[in-house]
Design a protein around this motif. Structure first.
Motif, PDB file in Angstrom:
ATOM      1  N   GLN A   1       0.840  -1.390   0.191  1.00 24.67           N
ATOM      2  CA  GLN A   1       0.196  -0.040  -0.058  1.00 24.67           C
ATOM      3  C   GLN A   1       0.996   1.326   0.084  1.00 24.67           C
ATOM      4  OE1 GLN A   1      -1.267  -2.438   2.015  1.00 24.67           O
ATOM      5  NE2 GLN A   1      -3.428  -1.855   2.853  1.00 24.67           N
ATOM      6  N   PHE A   2       2.187   1.117   0.373  1.00 25.73           N
ATOM      7  CA  PHE A   2       3.059   2.336   0.377  1.00 25.73           C
ATOM      8  C   PHE A   2       3.440   2.726  -1.259  1.00 25.73           C
ATOM      9  CE2 PHE A   2       6.628   4.822   0.849  1.00 25.73           C
ATOM     10  CZ  PHE A   2       6.545   5.756   2.141  1.00 25.73           C
ATOM     11  N   ILE A   3       2.719   3.425  -1.776  1.00 21.94           N
ATOM     12  CA  ILE A   3       2.843   3.675  -3.293  1.00 21.94           C
ATOM     13  C   ILE A   3       4.129   4.531  -3.843  1.00 21.94           C
ATOM     14  CG2 ILE A   3       1.541   4.697  -5.264  1.00 21.94           C
ATOM     15  CD1 ILE A   3       0.044   2.376  -3.474  1.00 21.94           C
TER      16      ILE A   3
ATOM     17  N   GLU B   1       6.876  11.499  16.294  1.00 21.61           N
ATOM     18  CA  GLU B   1       7.331  12.360  16.795  1.00 21.61           C
ATOM     19  C   GLU B   1       8.292  12.428  18.014  1.00 21.61           C
ATOM     20  OE1 GLU B   1       6.335  14.870  14.759  1.00 21.61           O
ATOM     21  OE2 GLU B   1       4.379  14.581  14.093  1.00 21.61           O
TER      22      GLU B   1
ATOM     23  N   MET C   1       2.692   5.364   8.114  1.00 19.75           N
ATOM     24  CA  MET C   1       2.264   4.375   7.057  1.00 19.75           C
ATOM     25  C   MET C   1       3.475   3.150   7.101  1.00 19.75           C
ATOM     26  SD  MET C   1       0.677   4.932   3.347  1.00 19.75           S
ATOM     27  CE  MET C   1      -0.028   3.656   2.740  1.00 19.75           C
TER      28      MET C   1
ATOM     29  N   THR D   1       5.345  12.397   4.696  1.00 21.50           N
ATOM     30  CA  THR D   1       5.910  11.691   3.720  1.00 21.50           C
ATOM     31  C   THR D   1       5.738  10.145   4.003  1.00 21.50           C
ATOM     32  OG1 THR D   1       7.645  11.785   5.349  1.00 21.50           O
ATOM     33  CG2 THR D   1       8.090  13.098   3.227  1.00 21.50           C
ATOM     34  N   GLY D   2       4.818   9.856   4.739  1.00 14.99           N
ATOM     35  CA  GLY D   2       4.505   8.332   5.161  1.00 14.99           C
ATOM     36  C   GLY D   2       4.985   7.625   6.268  1.00 14.99           C
ATOM     37  N   LYS D   3       5.578   8.133   7.110  1.00 15.02           N
ATOM     38  CA  LYS D   3       6.165   7.432   7.956  1.00 15.02           C
ATOM     39  C   LYS D   3       5.394   6.624   9.015  1.00 15.02           C
ATOM     40  CE  LYS D   3       7.830  11.502   9.975  1.00 15.02           C
ATOM     41  NZ  LYS D   3       7.463  12.745   9.211  1.00 15.02           N
TER      42      LYS D   3
ATOM     43  N   ARG E   1      -9.263   5.982  -3.335  1.00 16.18           N
ATOM     44  CA  ARG E   1      -9.796   5.912  -1.937  1.00 16.18           C
ATOM     45  C   ARG E   1     -11.017   6.870  -1.762  1.00 16.18           C
ATOM     46  NH1 ARG E   1      -4.503   6.790   1.564  1.00 16.18           N
ATOM     47  NH2 ARG E   1      -3.332   5.022   0.912  1.00 16.18           N
TER      48      ARG E   1
ATOM     49  N   ARG F   1       0.300  13.869   2.522  1.00 14.94           N
ATOM     50  CA  ARG F   1      -0.815  14.470   3.184  1.00 14.94           C
ATOM     51  C   ARG F   1      -1.442  15.704   2.340  1.00 14.94           C
ATOM     52  NH1 ARG F   1       1.071  15.114   7.843  1.00 14.94           N
ATOM     53  NH2 ARG F   1       0.542  13.234   8.775  1.00 14.94           N
TER      54      ARG F   1
ATOM     55  N   LEU G   1       0.494   7.974  -7.089  1.00 15.29           N
ATOM     56  CA  LEU G   1      -0.249   8.336  -5.825  1.00 15.29           C
ATOM     57  C   LEU G   1      -1.466   8.919  -6.084  1.00 15.29           C
ATOM     58  CD1 LEU G   1       2.713   9.934  -4.029  1.00 15.29           C
ATOM     59  CD2 LEU G   1       1.337   8.081  -3.042  1.00 15.29           C
TER      60      LEU G   1
ATOM     61  N   GLU H   1      10.110  14.396   6.169  1.00 13.71           N
ATOM     62  CA  GLU H   1       9.366  15.526   6.480  1.00 13.71           C
ATOM     63  C   GLU H   1       7.907  15.027   6.882  1.00 13.71           C
ATOM     64  OE1 GLU H   1       9.448  17.991   3.060  1.00 13.71           O
ATOM     65  OE2 GLU H   1      11.603  18.329   3.194  1.00 13.71           O
ATOM     66  N   THR H   2       7.076  15.926   7.291  1.00  7.54           N
ATOM     67  CA  THR H   2       5.684  15.759   7.468  1.00  7.54           C
ATOM     68  C   THR H   2       4.854  15.248   6.285  1.00  7.54           C
ATOM     69  OG1 THR H   2       3.741  16.480   8.429  1.00  7.54           O
ATOM     70  CG2 THR H   2       4.863  18.128   7.230  1.00  7.54           C
TER      71      THR H   2
HETATM   72  N1  ATP Z   1       3.750   6.258  -0.223  1.00  6.67           N
HETATM   73  C1  ATP Z   1       2.302   6.310   0.364  1.00  6.67           C
HETATM   74  N2  ATP Z   1       1.407   5.949  -0.320  1.00  6.67           N
HETATM   75  C2  ATP Z   1       0.232   6.017  -0.311  1.00  6.67           C
HETATM   76  N3  ATP Z   1      -0.310   6.946   0.688  1.00  6.67           N
HETATM   77  C3  ATP Z   1       0.572   7.484   1.677  1.00  6.67           C
HETATM   78  C4  ATP Z   1       2.047   7.525   1.280  1.00  6.67           C
HETATM   79  N4  ATP Z   1       2.918   8.232   2.057  1.00  6.67           N
HETATM   80  C5  ATP Z   1       1.849   8.870   2.748  1.00  6.67           C
HETATM   81  N5  ATP Z   1       0.427   8.364   2.407  1.00  6.67           N
HETATM   82  C6  ATP Z   1      -0.741   9.042   2.907  1.00  6.67           C
HETATM   83  O1  ATP Z   1      -0.468  10.423   3.496  1.00  6.67           O
HETATM   84  C7  ATP Z   1      -1.014  10.693   4.750  1.00  6.67           C
HETATM   85  C8  ATP Z   1       0.036  11.149   5.682  1.00  6.67           C
HETATM   86  O2  ATP Z   1       1.044   9.791   5.820  1.00  6.67           O
HETATM   87  P1  ATP Z   1       1.619   9.505   7.207  1.00  6.67           P
HETATM   88  O3  ATP Z   1       0.798  10.076   8.402  1.00  6.67           O
HETATM   89  O4  ATP Z   1       1.931   8.039   7.370  1.00  6.67           O
HETATM   90  O5  ATP Z   1       2.755  10.621   7.307  1.00  6.67           O
HETATM   91  P2  ATP Z   1       3.750  11.091   8.504  1.00  6.67           P
HETATM   92  O6  ATP Z   1       5.202  11.091   7.898  1.00  6.67           O
HETATM   93  O7  ATP Z   1       3.766  10.142   9.483  1.00  6.67           O
HETATM   94  O8  ATP Z   1       3.424  12.432   8.734  1.00  6.67           O
HETATM   95  P3  ATP Z   1       3.609  13.443  10.074  1.00  6.67           P
HETATM   96  O9  ATP Z   1       5.073  13.398  10.493  1.00  6.67           O
HETATM   97  O10 ATP Z   1       2.962  14.649   9.818  1.00  6.67           O
HETATM   98  O11 ATP Z   1       2.814  12.613  11.258  1.00  6.67           O
HETATM   99  C9  ATP Z   1      -1.578   9.465   4.998  1.00  6.67           C
HETATM  100  O12 ATP Z   1      -3.061   9.499   4.880  1.00  6.67           O
HETATM  101  C10 ATP Z   1      -1.143   8.163   4.201  1.00  6.67           C
HETATM  102  O13 ATP Z   1      -1.957   7.224   4.226  1.00  6.67           O
END
Ligand code: ATP
Length: 498
Positions: free
Chosen positions: A168-170, A270, A205, A201-203, A358, A388, A351, A198-199
């Motif tokens: 699911q990590f696209i 965080e 996920m 980026t999908g951490k 979705r 995001r 993406l 950065e915020t």
């Molecule tokens: N590679 C990806 N493929 C699909 N969806 C993604 C991907 N990266 C991020 N997303 C989507 O983007 C949103 C933000 O991702 P996520 O919360 O994992 O980021 P984060 O880096 O943890 O952000 P923060 O630091 O602000 O908490 C989520 O809805 C997530 O599903």
């Protein structure tokens, strides 16, 4: 004469005891026959827990044919989870119990058998259900409750299970392919992982995907957002509370998130916001694998794998004395860097496809598509809020139009009106003029004013709900709070609003 009388009495006693033995024998046989007719199943074990006898009905329920020998075998070997041995051990009957055999809930009775001296010589187990119709409502109720309990357990397990996998990590860009390769390898090793990026980026996920691909996948995945919990509550939240640790702590112990993650994964989101006062306690978890709940002098061993994430520069925080160096080195065993969206513009198209799919599932209707020009606009943007921010923009685009296609015009209007960082996309013209005597603000101040304005507008649009406002701006809650503090913006909290 006396001898004669004694002899007659002895003969009478022998005859009486022979009669009694015969009577007992007949009663026993009658009882066995009665069991056989009355009960759905009956089984007899000896004091050692071995089966002496089992009727055909019980064999049929167990799926045994008449030829399978059961006599002489330990009862649990033939009836899994049987509790007859416990009845022998404690000598007390279980007059009514509900017991599962081969997926069927049965009402059973278990009775110890005793000799003349009260010694337990064995036990009999009987299946009553079906013959005792009056118990049916009770059994139905029990089965209903059992079903509810199973459903609740499944829900809890789902909630604690990882939400996403690697698929699911696209992203097909070289940077994401490399990241996924490294992450898959990291998932197999039970070591601490630090996710940097950065915020948006999908951490989070990726943390879920790491857990789902690890040996701990059947254990819980517990997330703690360090930035979202007030400092004075964070210790209790993480480490738990001993009974009566402080006024109002309650008489029962409360498990902390670290304990709840036992045999699973603890995701510390965080981590850069972890107060220095708690950093040494966290270090102990990583080094000694033990916790000390608040107000307790007892240490509890825990088996957790830690995945930490931050958008901050932890190395710099160490230099500035804001983050303990020893904790940083413990966390930084395997750092994984999540590339920002502007470094992988090729990922925007796949993406968008997934995010629009979705949205169609969430909101109903057919998935929208993007025109080539719309895609070019998106690829020209800087994306400070990363995926995001992209997801938010697409959500607004879908609301903006009923057209099947989202075109460049839709994207431009959204970026111009809502996005705090739209300057990079809107066409730049040289039409602005400056009146003589008018001062030009330094860029830093102009940007700060624009940011302040964007925050105020987001707060107004979100009705004062900060999480929502942060979402609208495409930044994390932690960043949003930081910006509120930087700009000195005071907000009315939800609880104090009328
Ligand atoms: N590679 C990806 N493929 C699909 N969806 C993604 C991907 N990266 C991020 N997303 C989507 O983007 C949103 C933000 O991702 P996520 O919360 O994992 O980021 P984060 O880096 O943890 O952000 P923060 O630091 O602000 O908490 C989520 O809805 C997530 O599903």
């Amino acid at each position: 004469m006396e001898r004669l009388v004694d002899g007659v009495a002895a003969r009478r006693r022998r005859a009486a005891s022979a009669r009694e033995a015969g009577l007992r024998d007949r009663i026993a046989r009658a009882a066995v026959e009665l069991f056989d007719q009355l009960y759905e199943g009956a089984v007899l074990i000896d004091a050692g827990g071995q089966i002496l006898w089992m009727n055909d009905k019980y064999r049929a329920i167990l799926g045994l044919n008449g030829m399978d020998p059961v006599e002489g075998r330990p009862v649990e070997e033939v009836i899994p989870n049987s509790r007859l041995r416990e009845v022998v051990a404690c000598g007390r009957a279980d007059l009514i119990d509900i017991f599962e055999v081969e997926g069927r809930q049965l009402v059973v009775s278990r009775i110890p058998l005793k000799d003349e001296d009260g010694r337990v010589t064995g036990a009999v187990g009987m299946i009553l259900y079906d013959r005792v119709q009056s118990l049916k409502p009770l059994v139905d109720k029990f089965q209903g409750l059992q079903r509810d309990l199973d459903a609740a357990r499944r829900q809890l397990a789902d909630a604690r299970r990882a939400k996403y996998g690697f698929s699911q990590f696209i992203g097909n860009s070289e940077a994401v392919r490399l990241l996924k390769r490294q992450a898959r390898r990291a998932a197999e090793r039970d070591i601490t992982v630090l996710l940097l990026g950065e915020t948006g980026t999908g951490k989070e996920m990726l943390a879920h995907a790491l857990h789902a691909a690890s040996g701990r996948q059947s254990g819980p995945m517990v997330r703690v957002n360090t930035a979202a919990i007030p400092e004075n509550l964070l210790e209790a939240e993480l480490f738990g509370v001993a009974p009566g640790a402080f006024t109002g702590a309650g008489a029962k112990p409360r498990d902390g998130k670290i304990r709840l993650a036992h045999r699973g994964t603890l995701f510390l989101d965080e981590i850069g916001d972890m107060p220095v006062s708690l950093q040494s306690k966290l270090l102990r978890v990583l080094q000694e694998r033990e916790i000390e709940p608040l107000g307790s002098n007892r240490v509890i061993p825990v088996d957790v794998r830690v995945i930490a994430a931050t958008s901050r520069d932890l190395g710099r925080m160490v230099e500035e004395g804001l983050f303990r160096a020893d904790l940083y080195y413990r966390l930084n065993v395997l750092p994984l860097r999540l590339p920002p969206l502007r470094e992988r513009l090729d990922d925007i198209e796949p993406l968008c496809e997934v995010l629009l799919d979705r949205l169609a599932i969430d909101q109903g209707g057919r998935p929208r598509t993007l025109t080539d020009h719309a895609l070019l606009r998106l690829q020209a943007h800087d994306w400070p809020g990363n995926v995001r921010e992209l997801a938010n923009l697409l959500e607004r685009a879908v609301l903006l139009t009923d057209d099947a296609e989202i075109d460049a015009g839709h994207i431009d209007s959204l970026m111009a009106t809502h996005m705090p960082s739209a300057a990079g996309v809107a066409p730049v013209t040289m039409t602005a003029s400056v009146e003589p005597g008018e001062t030009v603000e330094p860029l830093r101040e102009a940007l700060a004013a624009a940011e302040r304005d964007a925050i105020r507008r987001a707060l107004a649009a979100a009705g004062g709900v900060k999480t929502q406002a942060a979402k609208l701006l495409g930044i994390s809650r932690a960043q949003f709070y930081e910006k509120l503090a930087t700009h000195g913006i005071e907000t009315v909290t939800a609880s104090s609003r009328p």
